[in-house]
Enzyme design. Structure first.
Site, PDB file in Angstrom:
ATOM      1  N   HIS A  68     -33.030  35.543   2.320  1.00 32.22           N
ATOM      2  CA  HIS A  68     -31.897  35.225   1.124  1.00 32.22           C
ATOM      3  C   HIS A  68     -31.380  36.514   1.000  1.00 32.22           C
ATOM      4  O   HIS A  68     -31.943  37.343   0.010  1.00 32.22           O
ATOM      5  CB  HIS A  68     -32.671  34.521   0.094  1.00 32.22           C
ATOM      6  CG  HIS A  68     -31.830  34.047  -0.916  1.00 32.22           C
ATOM      7  ND1 HIS A  68     -32.223  33.581  -2.271  1.00 32.22           N
ATOM      8  CD2 HIS A  68     -30.299  34.172  -1.028  1.00 32.22           C
ATOM      9  CE1 HIS A  68     -31.083  33.468  -3.013  1.00 32.22           C
ATOM     10  NE2 HIS A  68     -29.999  33.685  -2.437  1.00 32.22           N
ATOM     11  N   MET A 102     -27.936  27.688  -5.486  1.00 33.00           N
ATOM     12  CA  MET A 102     -28.892  28.389  -6.457  1.00 33.00           C
ATOM     13  C   MET A 102     -28.908  27.547  -7.902  1.00 33.00           C
ATOM     14  O   MET A 102     -28.014  26.949  -8.300  1.00 33.00           O
ATOM     15  CB  MET A 102     -28.497  29.719  -6.857  1.00 33.00           C
ATOM     16  CG  MET A 102     -28.369  30.557  -5.958  1.00 33.00           C
ATOM     17  SD  MET A 102     -29.973  31.254  -5.173  1.00 33.00           S
ATOM     18  CE  MET A 102     -30.848  31.650  -6.642  1.00 33.00           C
ATOM     19  N   SER A 119     -41.167  31.234  -2.027  1.00 31.93           N
ATOM     20  CA  SER A 119     -40.695  32.648  -2.125  1.00 31.93           C
ATOM     21  C   SER A 119     -41.762  33.646  -2.124  1.00 31.93           C
ATOM     22  O   SER A 119     -42.475  33.479  -3.258  1.00 31.93           O
ATOM     23  CB  SER A 119     -39.757  32.615  -3.487  1.00 31.93           C
ATOM     24  OG  SER A 119     -39.391  33.947  -3.779  1.00 31.93           O
ATOM     25  N   MET A 178     -29.297  38.685  -1.405  1.00 36.35           N
ATOM     26  CA  MET A 178     -28.480  38.706  -2.535  1.00 36.35           C
ATOM     27  C   MET A 178     -28.052  40.003  -2.693  1.00 36.35           C
ATOM     28  O   MET A 178     -28.523  40.841  -3.379  1.00 36.35           O
ATOM     29  CB  MET A 178     -29.422  38.391  -3.635  1.00 36.35           C
ATOM     30  CG  MET A 178     -29.692  36.710  -3.833  1.00 36.35           C
ATOM     31  SD  MET A 178     -31.172  36.534  -4.821  1.00 36.35           S
ATOM     32  CE  MET A 178     -32.524  36.901  -3.497  1.00 36.35           C
ATOM     33  N   ASP A 208     -36.706  37.306  -0.372  1.00 32.11           N
ATOM     34  CA  ASP A 208     -35.515  37.655  -1.157  1.00 32.11           C
ATOM     35  C   ASP A 208     -35.079  39.281  -1.197  1.00 32.11           C
ATOM     36  O   ASP A 208     -35.842  40.090  -1.792  1.00 32.11           O
ATOM     37  CB  ASP A 208     -35.855  37.131  -2.824  1.00 32.11           C
ATOM     38  CG  ASP A 208     -35.975  35.898  -3.102  1.00 32.11           C
ATOM     39  OD1 ASP A 208     -34.954  35.199  -2.702  1.00 32.11           O
ATOM     40  OD2 ASP A 208     -37.165  35.217  -3.508  1.00 32.11           O
ATOM     41  N   ASP A 231     -33.043  26.716  -4.851  1.00 30.01           N
ATOM     42  CA  ASP A 231     -33.721  27.909  -4.998  1.00 30.01           C
ATOM     43  C   ASP A 231     -33.663  28.284  -6.511  1.00 30.01           C
ATOM     44  O   ASP A 231     -32.475  28.498  -7.118  1.00 30.01           O
ATOM     45  CB  ASP A 231     -33.086  29.071  -4.178  1.00 30.01           C
ATOM     46  CG  ASP A 231     -33.947  30.440  -4.246  1.00 30.01           C
ATOM     47  OD1 ASP A 231     -35.006  30.208  -5.048  1.00 30.01           O
ATOM     48  OD2 ASP A 231     -33.546  31.326  -3.629  1.00 30.01           O
ATOM     49  N   HIS A 234     -39.907  32.512   2.524  1.00 34.49           N
ATOM     50  CA  HIS A 234     -38.669  32.981   1.934  1.00 34.49           C
ATOM     51  C   HIS A 234     -38.632  34.447   1.448  1.00 34.49           C
ATOM     52  O   HIS A 234     -39.430  34.434   0.662  1.00 34.49           O
ATOM     53  CB  HIS A 234     -38.366  31.943   0.711  1.00 34.49           C
ATOM     54  CG  HIS A 234     -36.796  31.788   0.244  1.00 34.49           C
ATOM     55  ND1 HIS A 234     -35.838  31.569   0.398  1.00 34.49           N
ATOM     56  CD2 HIS A 234     -36.626  32.681  -1.116  1.00 34.49           C
ATOM     57  CE1 HIS A 234     -34.816  31.761  -0.354  1.00 34.49           C
ATOM     58  NE2 HIS A 234     -35.177  32.595  -1.305  1.00 34.49           N
ATOM     59  N   MET A 247     -32.703  41.830  -2.432  1.00 37.23           N
ATOM     60  CA  MET A 247     -32.091  42.298  -3.598  1.00 37.23           C
ATOM     61  C   MET A 247     -31.562  43.748  -3.393  1.00 37.23           C
ATOM     62  O   MET A 247     -32.313  44.658  -3.290  1.00 37.23           O
ATOM     63  CB  MET A 247     -32.752  41.964  -4.919  1.00 37.23           C
ATOM     64  CG  MET A 247     -32.912  40.572  -4.794  1.00 37.23           C
ATOM     65  SD  MET A 247     -33.748  40.084  -6.876  1.00 37.23           S
ATOM     66  CE  MET A 247     -34.376  38.496  -6.240  1.00 37.23           C
TER      67      MET A 247
HETATM   68  C1  DX5 Z   1     -34.162  34.274  -7.281  1.00 38.41           C
HETATM   69  C2  DX5 Z   1     -34.810  34.245  -5.999  1.00 38.41           C
HETATM   70  C3  DX5 Z   1     -35.711  32.997  -5.936  1.00 38.41           C
HETATM   71  C4  DX5 Z   1     -36.891  33.410  -6.588  1.00 38.41           C
HETATM   72  C5  DX5 Z   1     -37.324  31.945  -6.803  1.00 38.41           C
HETATM   73  O1  DX5 Z   1     -33.061  35.396  -7.277  1.00 38.41           O
HETATM   74  O2  DX5 Z   1     -33.737  33.904  -5.169  1.00 38.41           O
HETATM   75  O3  DX5 Z   1     -35.974  32.819  -4.406  1.00 38.41           O
HETATM   76  O4  DX5 Z   1     -37.986  34.034  -6.020  1.00 38.41           O
HETATM   77  O5  DX5 Z   1     -38.584  31.920  -7.939  1.00 38.41           O
HETATM   78  P1  DX5 Z   1     -38.946  30.607  -8.659  1.00 38.41           P
HETATM   79  O6  DX5 Z   1     -39.432  29.680  -7.808  1.00 38.41           O
HETATM   80  O7  DX5 Z   1     -39.994  31.406  -9.651  1.00 38.41           O
HETATM   81  O8  DX5 Z   1     -37.782  30.491  -9.653  1.00 38.41           O
HETATM   82 ZN    ZN Z   2     -34.295  33.159  -2.890  1.00 34.86          ZN
END
Ligand code: DX5
Ligand code: ZN
Length: 223
Positions: free
Chosen positions: A64, A135, A8, A66, A33, A173, A31, A35
């Site tokens: 990903h 998740m 990530s 969110m 993220d 994840d 990956h 958000m």
């Molecule tokens: C959380 C993200 C993850 C996050 C994982 O909402 O979807 O991808 O970056 O980070 P770690 O591996 O540190 O839990």
């Molecule tokens: Zn993620």
């Protein structure tokens, strides 16, 4: 298909994404993220950043999302160059239509479940998907503690996938590290996101190799 490691980039240096991607040359995917501060209480990056990284990175992008209203926004991420698009089923108005649209545009379609969302209501949707993301933390932040309570769902999802017979990847994840990856692999996961574990390591690419070795040894499909 063996196991895959998809670090990530949330845990990497956002000022140097190209260089950070180059530090993890053996990673299968990057990956990213996304958000929106609505679906989750955090705001990160959007399609322009993914488009910029997709142009310079040698690994494909695993986006990903969110975000609220993925039905509206997900196609834009295919156009930005992501090879895999994960939407949250809790946010999708028409997940089957959305998965078909993502595939029709040329990317892999993936559906994510938050820790308290069950897989069973979506079992009949599996043929529409290339990957399911379970998740293992509440989405929104890196560096959270792995939720063991999600392991039975990983197992049940693996069983549903095996029964369906298609080549559907099972991604986990959140809190994935050398401490937890074997439990996930043992439950049937085969694609592993890891943020703080990889970028918090002295040698991120060596950590990718360590995770791969642990995941392959423990995996149900290990040989
Ligand atoms: C959380 C993200 C993850 C996050 C994982 O909402 O979807 O991808 O970056 O980070 P770690 O591996 O540190 O839990
Ligand atoms: Zn993620």
């Amino acid at each position: 298909m063996g196991i895959q490691i998809t670090p990530s980039m949330l845990a990497s240096d956002f000022a140097n994404l190209e260089a950070e991607a180059a530090r993890i040359g053996s990673a299968d995917w990057l990956h990213m993220d996304v958000m929106d501060n609505h679906f989750v209480p955090n705001l990160t990056l959007g399609a322009p950043v993914i488009e910029a990284l997709a142009k310079v990175a040698k690994q494909p992008i695993d986006a990903h999302l969110m975000i609220e209203d993925p039905d509206r926004w997900a196609p834009e991420y295919v156009e930005a160059g992501a090879g895999s698009i994960t939407f949250h089923v809790e946010a999708a108005a028409a997940p089957i239509r959305l998965a078909r649209e993502i595939r029709a545009k040329g990317a892999r379609a993936s559906m994510a479940l938050k820790p308290a969302t069950p897989i069973e209501p979506y079992a009949d949707m599996l043929p529409e998907l290339d990957m399911v993301l379970i998740m293992t933390v509440e989405p929104g932040f890196g560096g959270q503690k792995f939720l063991d309570v999600c392991l039975p769902k990983i197992r049940r999802t693996r069983d549903l996938i095996d029964r369906h017979g298609g080549d559907i990847w099972l991604q986990v994840d959140g809190g994935v590290s050398v401490e937890t990856i074997e439990r996930c692999a043992d439950a049937g996961a085969d694609v592993f996101v890891a943020g703080s574990a990889v970028f918090g390591a002295d040698d991120p690419d060596d950590m990718v190799a360590q995770l791969r070795a642990l995941g392959s040894r423990a995996g149900r499909h290990a040989h």
